[in-house]
Design a protein around this motif. Structure first.
Motif, PDB file in Angstrom:
ATOM      1  N   GLY A 133      20.124  -0.833  15.118  1.00  0.00           N
ATOM      2  CA  GLY A 133      19.268  -0.128  16.052  1.00  0.00           C
ATOM      3  C   GLY A 133      17.834   0.146  15.385  1.00  0.00           C
ATOM      4  N   HIS A 134      16.922   0.438  16.583  1.00  0.00           N
ATOM      5  CA  HIS A 134      15.728   0.664  16.242  1.00  0.00           C
ATOM      6  C   HIS A 134      15.255   1.823  15.287  1.00  0.00           C
ATOM      7  CE1 HIS A 134      14.064  -2.224  19.539  1.00  0.00           C
ATOM      8  NE2 HIS A 134      14.839  -2.831  18.675  1.00  0.00           N
ATOM      9  N   ASP A 135      16.323   2.305  14.951  1.00  0.00           N
ATOM     10  CA  ASP A 135      16.281   3.632  13.962  1.00  0.00           C
ATOM     11  C   ASP A 135      16.160   3.006  12.668  1.00  0.00           C
ATOM     12  OD1 ASP A 135      18.898   3.261  13.997  1.00  0.00           O
ATOM     13  OD2 ASP A 135      19.429   5.099  14.186  1.00  0.00           O
ATOM     14  N   LYS A 136      16.209   1.902  12.291  1.00  0.00           N
ATOM     15  CA  LYS A 136      16.059   1.185  11.106  1.00  0.00           C
ATOM     16  C   LYS A 136      17.353   1.139  10.146  1.00  0.00           C
ATOM     17  CE  LYS A 136      11.029   2.031  10.572  1.00  0.00           C
ATOM     18  NZ  LYS A 136      10.070   2.628   9.785  1.00  0.00           N
ATOM     19  N   CYS A 137      18.610   1.130  11.071  1.00  0.00           N
ATOM     20  CA  CYS A 137      19.603   1.284  10.264  1.00  0.00           C
ATOM     21  C   CYS A 137      20.884   0.517  10.754  1.00  0.00           C
ATOM     22  CB  CYS A 137      20.205   2.669  10.213  1.00  0.00           C
ATOM     23  SG  CYS A 137      21.180   3.428  11.385  1.00  0.00           S
ATOM     24  N   ILE A 138      21.778   0.050   9.890  1.00  0.00           N
ATOM     25  CA  ILE A 138      23.162  -0.400  10.434  1.00  0.00           C
ATOM     26  C   ILE A 138      24.123   0.841  10.256  1.00  0.00           C
ATOM     27  CG2 ILE A 138      23.544  -1.336   8.062  1.00  0.00           C
ATOM     28  CD1 ILE A 138      25.657  -3.389   9.455  1.00  0.00           C
ATOM     29  N   SER A 139      24.951   1.189  11.167  1.00  0.00           N
ATOM     30  CA  SER A 139      26.109   2.159  11.337  1.00  0.00           C
ATOM     31  C   SER A 139      27.418   1.511  11.634  1.00  0.00           C
ATOM     32  CB  SER A 139      25.760   3.172  12.055  1.00  0.00           C
ATOM     33  OG  SER A 139      25.858   2.906  13.580  1.00  0.00           O
ATOM     34  N   TRP A 140      28.248   1.944  10.834  1.00  0.00           N
ATOM     35  CA  TRP A 140      29.727   1.628  11.228  1.00  0.00           C
ATOM     36  C   TRP A 140      30.486   2.766  11.319  1.00  0.00           C
ATOM     37  CZ3 TRP A 140      27.167   0.788   6.848  1.00  0.00           C
ATOM     38  CH2 TRP A 140      27.812   1.480   5.623  1.00  0.00           C
ATOM     39  N   MET A 141      31.370   2.949  12.489  1.00  0.00           N
ATOM     40  CA  MET A 141      32.000   4.157  13.101  1.00  0.00           C
ATOM     41  C   MET A 141      33.577   3.799  13.279  1.00  0.00           C
ATOM     42  SD  MET A 141      29.185   6.102  15.602  1.00  0.00           S
ATOM     43  CE  MET A 141      29.960   7.644  15.320  1.00  0.00           C
ATOM     44  N   CYS A 142      34.320   4.629  13.188  1.00  0.00           N
ATOM     45  CA  CYS A 142      35.745   4.864  13.185  1.00  0.00           C
ATOM     46  C   CYS A 142      36.017   4.945  14.714  1.00  0.00           C
ATOM     47  CB  CYS A 142      36.496   5.580  12.622  1.00  0.00           C
ATOM     48  SG  CYS A 142      38.196   5.493  12.761  1.00  0.00           S
ATOM     49  N   THR A 143      36.583   3.662  15.697  1.00  0.00           N
ATOM     50  CA  THR A 143      37.145   3.857  16.971  1.00  0.00           C
ATOM     51  C   THR A 143      38.071   5.026  17.240  1.00  0.00           C
ATOM     52  OG1 THR A 143      38.104   1.932  16.731  1.00  0.00           O
ATOM     53  CG2 THR A 143      36.032   1.786  17.501  1.00  0.00           C
ATOM     54  N   ARG A 144      38.907   5.092  16.168  1.00  0.00           N
ATOM     55  CA  ARG A 144      40.391   5.972  16.361  1.00  0.00           C
ATOM     56  C   ARG A 144      39.580   7.378  16.214  1.00  0.00           C
ATOM     57  NH1 ARG A 144      42.516   2.626  12.324  1.00  0.00           N
ATOM     58  NH2 ARG A 144      44.038   1.268  13.011  1.00  0.00           N
ATOM     59  N   GLY A 146      36.351   8.315  16.319  1.00  0.00           N
ATOM     60  CA  GLY A 146      34.996   8.518  16.898  1.00  0.00           C
ATOM     61  C   GLY A 146      33.920   8.922  15.700  1.00  0.00           C
ATOM     62  N   SER A 147      34.284   9.113  14.600  1.00  0.00           N
ATOM     63  CA  SER A 147      33.289   9.727  13.743  1.00  0.00           C
ATOM     64  C   SER A 147      32.742   8.486  12.797  1.00  0.00           C
ATOM     65  CB  SER A 147      34.128  10.328  12.508  1.00  0.00           C
ATOM     66  OG  SER A 147      35.200   9.774  11.737  1.00  0.00           O
ATOM     67  N   MET A 148      31.618   9.095  12.037  1.00  0.00           N
ATOM     68  CA  MET A 148      30.570   7.974  11.406  1.00  0.00           C
ATOM     69  C   MET A 148      31.180   7.835  10.032  1.00  0.00           C
ATOM     70  SD  MET A 148      27.776   6.405  11.197  1.00  0.00           S
ATOM     71  CE  MET A 148      26.699   7.257  12.662  1.00  0.00           C
ATOM     72  N   LEU A 149      31.443   6.510   9.736  1.00  0.00           N
ATOM     73  CA  LEU A 149      31.733   6.256   8.311  1.00  0.00           C
ATOM     74  C   LEU A 149      30.706   5.801   7.485  1.00  0.00           C
ATOM     75  CD1 LEU A 149      34.488   3.776   9.476  1.00  0.00           C
ATOM     76  CD2 LEU A 149      34.918   6.149   8.646  1.00  0.00           C
TER      77      LEU A 149
END
Length: 410
Positions: A133-144, A146-149
């Motif tokens: 994203g344009h917040d200068k980061c990569i994020s990965w989240m659990c789809t089960r 919905g939490s941020m990993l």
């Protein structure tokens, strides 16, 4: 749009099959539905639409869903019919599409970013949704859950993303022109390396896990092929576009690269040949041909009582040369230069006529292209852009084969 496209004789250009119109703003992403005569689109007008081809040959929306914020990115997983839509406000929303593609049910919202989502990928085996994203980061989240990993921050806007599902390596391009290779773990990540070669923002990435090749397109109008798995540090430069490269797709079966630029240019590059790596530009205080000083070389100018000259570089040998020693221009496709570039006079003499034979074909999409995706099995391509039009193309006359069977007429 036929369910199956058979091989046909080579022609000079892609065949425009259909135009889909109706969006009120820029179409951010468009994807062909595998094995269906349908397209999914996401737009800045805040709508997600599924278009199905009717008996009349026209595409009509079977799903029309309005979001709370402009849609900026999209990922679709056909086997599970799950769609992930990134928005300008930083959220990603997951939906499930019915088997008949006439209904879309909301699943959950992921608070992935604090700013515009630029790219999304979904990994079914790990149940991760990965995004930049344009917040200068990569994020990965659990789809089960919905939490941020995990999150990792860069110094610039993260603009594009590719992911190796087997090794959990992520490639992230950013606005500074850098590509970062990361290894993602359950709650952390490690930076493996950074790739620097572009002189403009990275706009598009494509990862081929079979040959372990990474392709990057940028606002500097160029494409670079990075040989990640082979000879260390090997890079190939491709220059043939006259505007920023917006989208790329590598066809592993036929060893061809398809690229699209903002001015509507569509290029098909032959990567099934031995190409030469462009040289590093050499630095010198004087011309490496005639030894005349460059304008910053005050001492030599004073000693020889001559005016300094402007520095240029030969694209073939990389030497620093003056204008008088590089009066010629030439294309040199084997090194990726499809249009004429500066070469020194001695290199110009060494380039034969057959060396100037193009190794790419160039076509006119006749609309601003900001996004492209391909259904490689059918040889179909969809393009979309700021003109609000979505175009569906038959690319088999250009790539010269029916990709489903692997038959090639080349």
């Amino acid at each position: 749009m036929a369910a199956e496209i058979h091989s046909r004789p080579q022609s000079s250009r892609p065949v425009l099959l259909s135009k889909v119109e109706g969006h009120q703003d820029v179409v951010s992403a468009a994807l062909l539905i595998p094995k269906e005569d349908g397209v999914i689109t996401a737009s800045e007008d805040r709508t997600i639409r599924v278009w199905l081809k009717r008996d009349s040959g026209q595409y009509w929306p079977s799903i029309y869903h309005t979001m709370s914020s402009p849609c900026s990115a999209m990922a679709y997983h056909h086997e599970s019919r799950r769609i992930f839509v990134g928005q300008d406000n930083g959220a990603i929303m997951e939906f499930h599409i019915s088997e008949d593609f006439n209904k879309m049910n909301f699943v959950k919202t992921y608070p992935a970013h604090q700013n515009r989502v630029s790219a999304i990928t979904f990994c079914l085996t790990s149940e991760w949704v990965i995004s930049t994203g344009h917040d200068k980061c990569i994020s990965w989240m659990c789809t089960r859950s919905g939490s941020m990993l995990g999150r990792h921050y860069f110094t610039s806007w993260a603009s594009c993303l590719q992911y190796d599902y087997e090794t959990r390596h992520a490639f992230v391009g950013d606005y500074s022109g850098q590509i970062t290779l990361l290894k993602l773990e359950q709650n952390t990540c490690s930076v493996i390396t950074t790739l620097k070669g572009h002189e403009g923002s990275i706009t598009s990435l494509w990862w081929d896990p079979v040959q372990r090749l990474l392709f990057s397109g940028a606002t500097d109008h160029s494409i670079i092929m990075w040989d990640i798995g082979g000879r260390k540090g090997r890079t190939l430069l491709l220059q043939g576009h006259h505007d920023k490269v917006q989208a790329i797709c590598y066809l592993q079966l036929t060893r061809q690269l398809v690229s699209c630029s903002a001015d509507g240019g569509i290029a098909v590059w032959n990567m099934d040949i031995s190409r030469e790596e462009a040289p590093q530009w050499l630095e010198s205080d004087s011309c490496q041909k005639c030894e005349q000083p460059f304008f910053w070389n005050i001492k030599q100018m004073w000693d020889t009582k001559t005016l300094g000259l402007r520095q240029h570089h030969c694209r073939k040998c990389g030497q620093a040369v003056c204008g008088k020693c590089s009066t010629k221009r030439s294309s040199y496709p084997i090194m990726g230069f499809e249009f004429q570039v500066r070469v020194c006079d001695s290199c110009f003499e060494s380039i034969k006529d057959e060396d100037r034979t193009s190794l790419a074909t160039f076509h006119e999409g006749k609309h601003n292209i900001s996004h492209m995706s391909m259904d490689i099995t059918r040889g179909l391509m969809v393009t979309c852009g700021s003109d609000r039009i979505v175009k569906i193309w038959d690319m088999t006359p250009v790539v010269g084969c029916s990709l489903a069977t692997g038959f090639s007429s080349r």
